[in-house]
Write a protein that holds these residues in place. Structure first.
Motif, PDB file in Angstrom:
ATOM      1  N   HIS A   1       0.775  -1.161  -0.015  1.00 38.68           N
ATOM      2  CA  HIS A   1      -0.115  -0.022   0.058  1.00 38.68           C
ATOM      3  C   HIS A   1       0.653   1.216   0.159  1.00 38.68           C
ATOM      4  CE1 HIS A   1      -3.800  -2.159   0.415  1.00 38.68           C
ATOM      5  NE2 HIS A   1      -3.300  -2.985   1.627  1.00 38.68           N
ATOM      6  N   ILE A   2       2.248   1.037  -0.014  1.00 42.10           N
ATOM      7  CA  ILE A   2       3.062   2.222   0.096  1.00 42.10           C
ATOM      8  C   ILE A   2       3.384   2.663  -1.629  1.00 42.10           C
ATOM      9  CG2 ILE A   2       5.304   3.188   0.729  1.00 42.10           C
ATOM     10  CD1 ILE A   2       5.107   1.221   2.899  1.00 42.10           C
ATOM     11  N   ASN A   3       3.363   4.069  -1.754  1.00 44.56           N
ATOM     12  CA  ASN A   3       3.697   4.575  -2.976  1.00 44.56           C
ATOM     13  C   ASN A   3       4.952   4.472  -3.510  1.00 44.56           C
ATOM     14  OD1 ASN A   3       1.127   5.534  -3.172  1.00 44.56           O
ATOM     15  ND2 ASN A   3       1.593   7.564  -2.613  1.00 44.56           N
ATOM     16  N   ASN A   4       5.244   4.406  -4.841  1.00 43.83           N
ATOM     17  CA  ASN A   4       6.458   4.445  -5.364  1.00 43.83           C
ATOM     18  C   ASN A   4       7.367   5.330  -5.068  1.00 43.83           C
ATOM     19  OD1 ASN A   4       5.910   1.877  -6.539  1.00 43.83           O
ATOM     20  ND2 ASN A   4       5.446   2.735  -8.488  1.00 43.83           N
TER      21      ASN A   4
ATOM     22  N   THR B   1      -5.601  11.055   5.346  1.00 42.95           N
ATOM     23  CA  THR B   1      -5.949   9.870   5.124  1.00 42.95           C
ATOM     24  C   THR B   1      -7.263   9.335   5.676  1.00 42.95           C
ATOM     25  OG1 THR B   1      -3.724   9.603   6.193  1.00 42.95           O
ATOM     26  CG2 THR B   1      -5.214   7.584   6.261  1.00 42.95           C
ATOM     27  N   LEU B   2      -7.803  10.178   6.504  1.00 46.95           N
ATOM     28  CA  LEU B   2      -9.179  10.168   6.889  1.00 46.95           C
ATOM     29  C   LEU B   2     -10.202  10.500   5.905  1.00 46.95           C
ATOM     30  CD1 LEU B   2      -8.959  11.126  10.711  1.00 46.95           C
ATOM     31  CD2 LEU B   2      -8.967   8.744   9.841  1.00 46.95           C
ATOM     32  N   ASN B   3      -9.932  11.691   5.233  1.00 48.19           N
ATOM     33  CA  ASN B   3     -10.636  11.912   3.961  1.00 48.19           C
ATOM     34  C   ASN B   3     -10.654  10.910   2.899  1.00 48.19           C
ATOM     35  OD1 ASN B   3      -9.306  15.380   4.066  1.00 48.19           O
ATOM     36  ND2 ASN B   3     -10.955  14.635   5.317  1.00 48.19           N
ATOM     37  N   GLU B   4      -9.663  10.099   2.708  1.00 46.27           N
ATOM     38  CA  GLU B   4      -9.573   9.182   1.769  1.00 46.27           C
ATOM     39  C   GLU B   4     -10.337   8.018   2.065  1.00 46.27           C
ATOM     40  OE1 GLU B   4      -5.414   9.671  -0.566  1.00 46.27           O
ATOM     41  OE2 GLU B   4      -5.748   7.813   0.473  1.00 46.27           O
ATOM     42  N   LEU B   5     -10.803   7.761   3.308  1.00 42.72           N
ATOM     43  CA  LEU B   5     -11.300   6.632   3.810  1.00 42.72           C
ATOM     44  C   LEU B   5     -12.846   7.161   3.946  1.00 42.72           C
ATOM     45  CD1 LEU B   5      -9.342   5.441   6.801  1.00 42.72           C
ATOM     46  CD2 LEU B   5      -9.244   4.435   4.478  1.00 42.72           C
ATOM     47  N   GLY B   6     -13.221   8.351   3.487  1.00 42.15           N
ATOM     48  CA  GLY B   6     -14.474   8.697   3.354  1.00 42.15           C
ATOM     49  C   GLY B   6     -15.078   9.758   4.434  1.00 42.15           C
TER      50      GLY B   6
ATOM     51  N   ASP C   1      -9.357  -1.936   7.484  1.00 46.82           N
ATOM     52  CA  ASP C   1      -8.366  -2.554   7.104  1.00 46.82           C
ATOM     53  C   ASP C   1      -6.960  -1.672   7.763  1.00 46.82           C
ATOM     54  OD1 ASP C   1      -5.917  -3.709   5.933  1.00 46.82           O
ATOM     55  OD2 ASP C   1      -7.068  -3.902   3.894  1.00 46.82           O
ATOM     56  N   ARG C   2      -6.397  -2.244   8.787  1.00 48.98           N
ATOM     57  CA  ARG C   2      -5.447  -1.385   9.247  1.00 48.98           C
ATOM     58  C   ARG C   2      -4.023  -1.209   8.366  1.00 48.98           C
ATOM     59  NH1 ARG C   2      -4.328  -4.181  14.641  1.00 48.98           N
ATOM     60  NH2 ARG C   2      -4.968  -5.828  13.399  1.00 48.98           N
ATOM     61  N   ASN C   3      -3.801  -2.618   7.545  1.00 49.36           N
ATOM     62  CA  ASN C   3      -2.760  -2.510   6.591  1.00 49.36           C
ATOM     63  C   ASN C   3      -2.734  -1.286   5.915  1.00 49.36           C
ATOM     64  OD1 ASN C   3      -1.413  -4.841   8.090  1.00 49.36           O
ATOM     65  ND2 ASN C   3      -2.761  -5.893   7.190  1.00 49.36           N
ATOM     66  N   LEU C   4      -3.984  -1.281   5.281  1.00 50.44           N
ATOM     67  CA  LEU C   4      -4.288  -0.139   3.981  1.00 50.44           C
ATOM     68  C   LEU C   4      -4.243   1.257   4.655  1.00 50.44           C
ATOM     69  CD1 LEU C   4      -5.549   0.622   1.215  1.00 50.44           C
ATOM     70  CD2 LEU C   4      -7.748   0.746   2.597  1.00 50.44           C
TER      71      LEU C   4
ATOM     72  N   LYS D   1      -1.522   4.081   3.673  1.00 52.04           N
ATOM     73  CA  LYS D   1      -2.017   5.637   3.329  1.00 52.04           C
ATOM     74  C   LYS D   1      -1.380   6.773   4.269  1.00 52.04           C
ATOM     75  CE  LYS D   1      -6.255   4.583   1.447  1.00 52.04           C
ATOM     76  NZ  LYS D   1      -6.271   5.010  -0.055  1.00 52.04           N
ATOM     77  N   LEU D   2      -1.330   6.335   5.534  1.00 59.55           N
ATOM     78  CA  LEU D   2      -0.591   7.411   6.533  1.00 59.55           C
ATOM     79  C   LEU D   2       0.753   7.621   6.335  1.00 59.55           C
ATOM     80  CD1 LEU D   2      -1.955   6.127  10.258  1.00 59.55           C
ATOM     81  CD2 LEU D   2      -2.345   8.217   9.137  1.00 59.55           C
ATOM     82  N   ILE D   3       1.602   6.455   5.878  1.00 58.26           N
ATOM     83  CA  ILE D   3       3.003   6.687   5.411  1.00 58.26           C
ATOM     84  C   ILE D   3       2.735   7.447   4.041  1.00 58.26           C
ATOM     85  CG2 ILE D   3       5.038   5.777   4.671  1.00 58.26           C
ATOM     86  CD1 ILE D   3       4.168   3.423   6.535  1.00 58.26           C
TER      87      ILE D   3
END
Ligand code: BTN
Length: 270
Positions: A12-15, A102-107, A178-181, A185-187
């Motif tokens: 889930h971590i970006n390039n 991050t929270l905004n992305e979760l809706g 999903d905590r891994n996701l 996103k937080l990172i």
């Protein structure tokens, strides 16, 4: 419910972030992820430690961070820092803004605010907090430790905390997350915001801050080193310091401290 898994977190971590070496520890139990990561040897790139539970989770001002097992996020990030420490002005606020994104992305959009410097509140209840520590090393280098606690899948009703008003994503959305996701996103958001902070300083975040500032215009009490200062919060300045106007119209600027809503304005009015 999914367990924390370092390989899944990595997916889930970006390039952009993965261009740097990233070392991930996902532990079952630890005293505190901030303590664990602090005791690791210094390494290039980023180090992340998350745990299912903490036996001695720490909050700001020596408070305890309640860490029920397999429900929430307890994560710490360690980063080398080779710039002037003045570049870190506003880091606490910027970290909060990364959590908000991050929270905004979760809706989650409405009712999210930040109580200066870094308490994330939903409808006035605490959803997340950060403990940021700076390690200065003998070779003039510094390393930052960013510890994030985010209430995800806890049922508030199962963990009543005296004198504390708190909430979780489960309470807010009615579903498990999903905590891994979320850690991925937080990172991503933290890393992007941190790079921007180094380029623009806190000024680049001023508008975002204004949209979520929980204290602006409120009468508050700020406690700092056993001293209590009462006044009206008037936003933050260009380096993220809290602006407080006291009853004598004196203006104070604070870089650290604990804030709470105050009843002092009521006393003055009567
Ligand atoms: C606060 O709001 O007081 C800050 C809470 C920070 C809690 C996190 S959980 C992960 C990391 N490890 C700790 O011991 N504390 C931080």
């Amino acid at each position: 419910m999914n367990r924390l898994n370092k390989d899944i977190i990595r997916t889930h971590i970006n390039n952009d972030v993965l261009r740097h070496p990233i070392h991930i520890y996902s532990l079952d139990t630890v005293d505190s992820t901030n303590r664990f990561i602090k005791d690791l040897p210094s390494r290039e790139g980023l180090t992340l430690c998350c745990a299912e539970t903490q036996t001695h989770g720490r909050g700001r001002f020596g408070r305890k961070w309640h860490s029920p097992s397999c429900e929430n996020i307890y994560a710490s990030l360690r980063i080398k820092f080779n710039h002037s420490l003045s570049k870190l002005s506003g880091l606490s606020l910027v970290t909060s803004l990364a959590i908000i994104k991050t929270l905004n992305e979760l809706g989650l959009q409405d009712d999210l605010k930040v109580k200066w410097p870094n308490d994330i509140l939903w409808q006035g209840k605490k959803l997340s907090g950060c403990l940021i520590e700076l390690m200065t090393l003998p070779n003039q280098h510094a390393e930052l430790i960013i510890g994030i606690g985010l209430n995800v899948n806890s049922h508030t009703a199962n963990h009543p905390l005296p004198d504390k008003s708190w909430c979780s994503l489960l309470d807010i959305t009615g579903k498990l997350h999903d905590r891994n996701l979320i850690i991925g996103k937080l990172i991503n958001h933290f890393f992007q915001s941190f790079e921007q902070l180094l380029l623009t300083g806190f000024e680049g975040f001023a508008e975002q801050w204004e949209r979520v500032d929980a204290l602006k215009g409120q009468f508050i009490t700020l406690s700092q080193q056993n001293e209590l200062i009462h006044g009206q919060a008037n936003g933050v300045n260009s380096i993220g310091q809290l602006i407080l106007i006291d009853n004598n119209e004196n203006i104070h600027y604070f870089s650290s401290g604990d804030t709470s809503l105050s009843s002092i304005a009521v006393y003055n009015a009567t």
